[in-house]
Motif scaffolding. Structure first.
Motif, PDB file in Angstrom:
ATOM      1  N   UNK B 219       1.229  -3.602  -2.860  1.00 66.21           N
ATOM      2  CA  UNK B 219       1.656  -3.946  -1.499  1.00 66.21           C
ATOM      3  C   UNK B 219       0.840  -5.115  -0.972  1.00 66.21           C
ATOM      4  N   UNK B 220       1.534  -6.086  -0.407  1.00 64.55           N
ATOM      5  CA  UNK B 220       0.825  -7.202   0.188  1.00 64.55           C
ATOM      6  C   UNK B 220       0.225  -6.749   1.510  1.00 64.55           C
ATOM      7  N   UNK B 221      -0.717  -7.530   1.995  1.00 62.50           N
ATOM      8  CA  UNK B 221      -1.391  -7.198   3.244  1.00 62.50           C
ATOM      9  C   UNK B 221      -0.401  -7.053   4.400  1.00 62.50           C
ATOM     10  N   UNK B 222       0.721  -7.741   4.300  1.00 60.51           N
ATOM     11  CA  UNK B 222       1.670  -7.761   5.410  1.00 60.51           C
ATOM     12  C   UNK B 222       2.763  -6.709   5.253  1.00 60.51           C
ATOM     13  N   UNK B 226       1.107  -1.166   4.254  1.00 60.34           N
ATOM     14  CA  UNK B 226      -0.304  -1.537   4.354  1.00 60.34           C
ATOM     15  C   UNK B 226      -0.739  -1.605   5.815  1.00 60.34           C
ATOM     16  N   UNK B 227       0.193  -2.044   6.675  1.00 57.98           N
ATOM     17  CA  UNK B 227      -0.138  -2.175   8.093  1.00 57.98           C
ATOM     18  C   UNK B 227      -0.560  -0.844   8.688  1.00 57.98           C
ATOM     19  N   UNK B 229      -2.335   1.384   7.316  1.00 56.05           N
ATOM     20  CA  UNK B 229      -3.714   1.715   6.991  1.00 56.05           C
ATOM     21  C   UNK B 229      -4.599   1.316   8.166  1.00 56.05           C
ATOM     22  N   UNK B 230      -5.307   2.254   8.753  1.00 57.47           N
ATOM     23  CA  UNK B 230      -6.134   1.865   9.900  1.00 57.47           C
ATOM     24  C   UNK B 230      -7.268   0.948   9.454  1.00 57.47           C
ATOM     25  N   UNK B 231      -7.694   0.085  10.355  1.00 57.13           N
ATOM     26  CA  UNK B 231      -8.841  -0.762  10.033  1.00 57.13           C
ATOM     27  C   UNK B 231     -10.030   0.166   9.804  1.00 57.13           C
ATOM     28  N   UNK B 235     -15.033  -2.196   8.916  1.00 52.64           N
ATOM     29  CA  UNK B 235     -14.496  -3.344   9.639  1.00 52.64           C
ATOM     30  C   UNK B 235     -15.075  -3.392  11.050  1.00 52.64           C
TER      31      UNK B 235
END
Lengths: 400, 400
Positions: B219-222, B226-227, B229-231, B235
Motif C-alpha cells: 500500500x502506498x502512503x496515500x 494506510x491513511x 493507520x494512526x500517526x 511521530x
C-alpha cells in the motif's frame, strides 16, 4: 539493553571506564576515524574494551589490512579467509556471559544492521520507509524490529567485525559503502555467513553514472579527498533558512514576512511550527503566523505576495483532541484549557480562520488532518514550485 | 524555466487562471488524489490546463483504468499498449512551441525524474546521497544535474504520462512505488521507452520481507487503508522534540536543561542551532547553551547529568570567516563586528571555552570544522547511545 555488550568484554572494569593508553593499545593498527583527538582516544579505548585483539586467532582479523588500504580480493581468497570463523550460532563465544546474546541484544526485536562509510542517514531513511510496508505487523508488535546504525565504517576490519556480529545476532545487513572494494567485501561476507543483505546506493549510483556518462568517485564521505570538498553554497543556504525560520516562529517579527519564501497560517495546533522547520531543513525560509480568534493578524500578512501564503486547516474533532493533549503537556489551568479545547470554541475559531482564508482566495487551504508533516510538506512544495514555474506537470525541481 | 510547461498547454489563458469546471472536465476519469477539496479543484484545473484529454488518441491513455484499480498486465499486453506512442525524440509533439523542450525543461542540466506514490522524500534523499559520488564534476559545473520530484503518483495514467515525459526530456527515472503492479508497470515502460531506471525501495522491501518472514502491504502512503493507520507515538514525540528544542534555542530557558536529552554548548557559530534542530527532527529534545567570553554560564549547565552535555569546538580561522559572513548578514556595525570577528578575540574566546571544557572532562569535545551538520549529528548520537547502552560496538539503535 539494545546492544550486545556482553559479547566482547575482555575483563571486568574495562567497559565503564575509558582505559588509558597501554602497551597493548600502542600496537593497535592505525585507524582512520575522522574526529577530534578526544574522539580518537575514545575510539582507541573502545577498541581495547572490545577485546578485539584477543579475538585474532579465531576470527576474521586476518582480513585486516594494517596499512589502511582496501585490497580487492578474489572470491576464493575472501572465502579462504572467512573459513576459520566458526559458523554463526553453532558455537558460542566462550567468553560470552549470556547464552542468549542475540535476543538480549535486540530486546526481542528482529534486528536490522545499517552499515555506512558515511553517516548512515540515507540507509536509515530508506529502511524507515521500507518498514512502512510492514506497519500492519509492526504496530501491534507482531514483528517488532530493532535497527542498529553503524556509521563511519571505513575499513574492512570494522566491516567484517560488524557483519560477523550480524551473523551472531541473526540480523540482516543494509549498507551504503562508496568504495567498490568495501561494498564487494560486504556482499561476499554476507553471502558467506548467510546474512541477508541489501546495497542501498550501489545500483542507483551505477545507474546515475551510466546516465551522466561519468564514473563515481568511489570516495566515502570520510575520505580525506572528500573532506577537502568545501561545504556547498546550498548547504549554507539551508543553515540560514533554519535560523531564519526559528526566529520567525509563532508570529514573531511579522515585519520580516516579505523575506520569507513561504508563509504558513492557521489556528493553534495545525502543525505550523514543525512544518516550518521541516521546510527550513530543505532550504526554504519559512515564517508562520498564528490565527487566534479576535486577535488582529499582522497587516504584513496581507501585503506580501499572496502566492507564497499557505493556509492550514484541520478537522475540529481531531484539533480538539490534539489541543487537549497539548494543554495537558503545558499544564494549562482549567479556565484557559476549557476555552482552548472547548468544541464550540474550536469550531468557532476554525470558522473564523475559514472566513479569513475565503477573503484571500489565492491562499491554498491545505487540510492537514491525519497527514504527517512530511506529507503536508510535499503538498506545500508542489504548489510552491507549481506557482513559481507554471508547469503543466507539477514537480519539485532542484539543481545540483 | 525548470519545467516543460510548453509541451501540454492546450490554449492561451488556461495556464495562469484556474479553469472553471466545464463539460470537458466533467467526464474526466475519477482521480485518486488525496487532498482538500481545494486541492482537488486545483488538480482538476491542472488536468484541464495540461490538455491531456486532447492527447488521448495518440498517447498512452489507453493504459488508464477508469475504475481506479491497477490491473497487472502481461508484458506483451503492456507493449501493445505502449506501441502507439511515437518513439522518444524521433517525432516532436506538433503542439510544442519549442523544438528544444528537453534542454529548456532542465536549464541545461542532466535531468533525473524522481517518482513516488508517497512524498518522494526517501528517493530524493537517496538521489542526493548518490550524487555525492559525482561531487567532483557537479561542483565545477561539468555535469550539472536537475532533479524533478513527482510525488503522489497513485495511478498508472499519471505514471505513464511522467515516464513518457522522461523519455522526451531524456531523463532517467528513479522511483519508489509500493504497489507491485505499479512498480512493474514503471519498469516495463522505462524498458520499452529506453529510459534508465532504478527502483529504490523494491529490493530492500523484498529483502526485509524475507528477513521478517511477512509480506509487505503493497500500500502506498496515500492509499485509504494506510491513511487509517494512526500517526505513531514516535511521530508525536518527534513533533514535541522540535517544539521543545526551538523554545530552548540560544540559551533560552536554562531552567529546562534537565528536561533535554542532549545539551550542546560552544561559542557563537559552532553550529549549535542547526545541529539542535537536526537532532530534534530525529526525536531528541535538545537545548543549547552559548559560551560568550566573560558571560556567566547558567549554573544548571553544571548541575545536569554531564553525560548528556556535548561541547563543540572549531578551527579559529574557519570560525572567523563564518563570523565575518554572519556579521555581514546581520548588518552589524563596525565596532561589534571587529570584536566578534577579530582573530585575537576569536582565539581568546575559543581558549575560554576550552578551559571550561577541560574543567568538565566528561563532556566530549567535538571538532566541527569542515563537518556538515549531518556528520556532527552522527558523532553526537553515537556517543549518546554508547554512553546510554555501554555497547562494545558503538551503534545507534531504534525500535520499530
Amino acid at each position: 539493553m539494545i546492544c550486545s555488550s556482553s559479547l566482547h568484554v575482555s575483563g571486568s572494569g574495562t567497559r565503564n571506564s575509558p582505559s588509558p593508553p597501554s602497551s597493548e593499545a600502542s600496537d593497535e593498527p592505525v585507524r582512520k576515524i575522522k574526529a577530534s583527538p578526544q574522539l580518537n582516544r575514545w575510539s582507541r579505548a573502545r577498541t581495547i574494551r572490545s577485546g578485539r585483539k584477543l579475538d585474532r586467532s579465531t576470527s576474521t582479523e586476518s582480513l585486516l589490512t594494517k596499512s589502511g588500504s582496501l585490497p580487492v580480493r578474489s572470491q576464493p581468497e575472501i572465502e579462504s579467509l572467512l573459513l576459520p570463523m566458526s559458523p554463526p550460532n553453532n558455537k558460542r563465544d566462550s567468553r560470552s556471559s549470556s547464552s542468549d546474546d542475540e535476543k538480549e541484544g535486540n530486546g526481542g526485536g528482529i534486528p536490522i544492521f545499517i552499515l555506512s562509510d558515511g553517516t548512515g542517514w540515507t540507509a536509515e531513511h530508506a529502511v524507515n520507509a521500507a518498514l512502512g510496508q510492514f506497519d500492519y505487523c509492526l504496530i501491534d508488535g507482531v514483528c517488532p524490529v530493532n535497527t542498529h546504525l553503524f556509521s563511519g565504517i571505513d575499513d574492512v576490519d570494522k566491516l567484517m567485525e560488524i557483519i560477523k556480529q550480524a551473523a551472531k545476532e541473526r540480523a540482516m545487513v543494509v549498507y551504503t559503502l562508496a568504495e567498490p572494494s568495501m561494498a564487494q567485501s560486504a556482499k561476499q561476507a554476507c553471502q558467506h555467513w548467510g546474512v541477508a543483505s541489501n546495497d542501498i546506493l550501489g545500483p542507483l549510483t551505477e545507474a546515475i553514472a551510466g546516465h551522466l556518462g561519468v564514473s563515481p568517485s568511489g570516495l566515502s564521505r570520510w575520505a580525506p579527498e572528500r573532506q577537502k570538498t568545501p561545504l556547498s553554497e546550498e548547504y549554507f543556504r539551508r543553515i540560514e533558512a533554519v535560523e531564519f525560520t526559528i526566529k520567525q516562529d509563532d508570529g514573531a517579527l511579522p515585519r520580516n514576512l516579505d523575506m520569507a519564501d513561504i508563509v504558513l497560517t492557521g489556528v493553534s495546533r495545525t502543525g505550523k511550527t514543525p512544518l516550518s522547520i521541516y521546510l527550513a531543513q530543505k532550504g526554504y525560509k519559512v515564517a508562520n503566523v498564528p490565527i487566534v480568534m479576535n486577535v488582529d493578524l499582522p497587516k504584513t500578512l496581507f501585503e506580501v505576495n499572496p502566492e507564497k501564503v499557505f493556509a492550514l486547516t484541520i478537522n475540529p474533532v481531531v484539533l480538539q483532541s490534539i489541543r487537549r493533549a497539548r494543554a495537558k503537556t503545558l499544564g494549562l489551568n482549567g479556565e484557559l484549557k476549557s476555552n482552548y479545547c472547548d468544541m464550540a470554541y474550536v469550531k468557532e475559531e476554525l470558522e473564523y480562520a475559514r472566513k479569513i482564508f475565503a477573503q484571500n482566495p489565492v491562499w491554498p487551504v491545505i487540510e492537514v488532518t491525519a497527514k504527517a508533516i512530511e506529507e503536508t510538506a510535499v503538498i506545500v512544495l508542489r504548489l510552491y514550485h507549481d506557482r513559481k514555474n507554471r508547469c503543466s506537470m507539477p514537480r519539485i525541481s532542484k539543481r545540483y
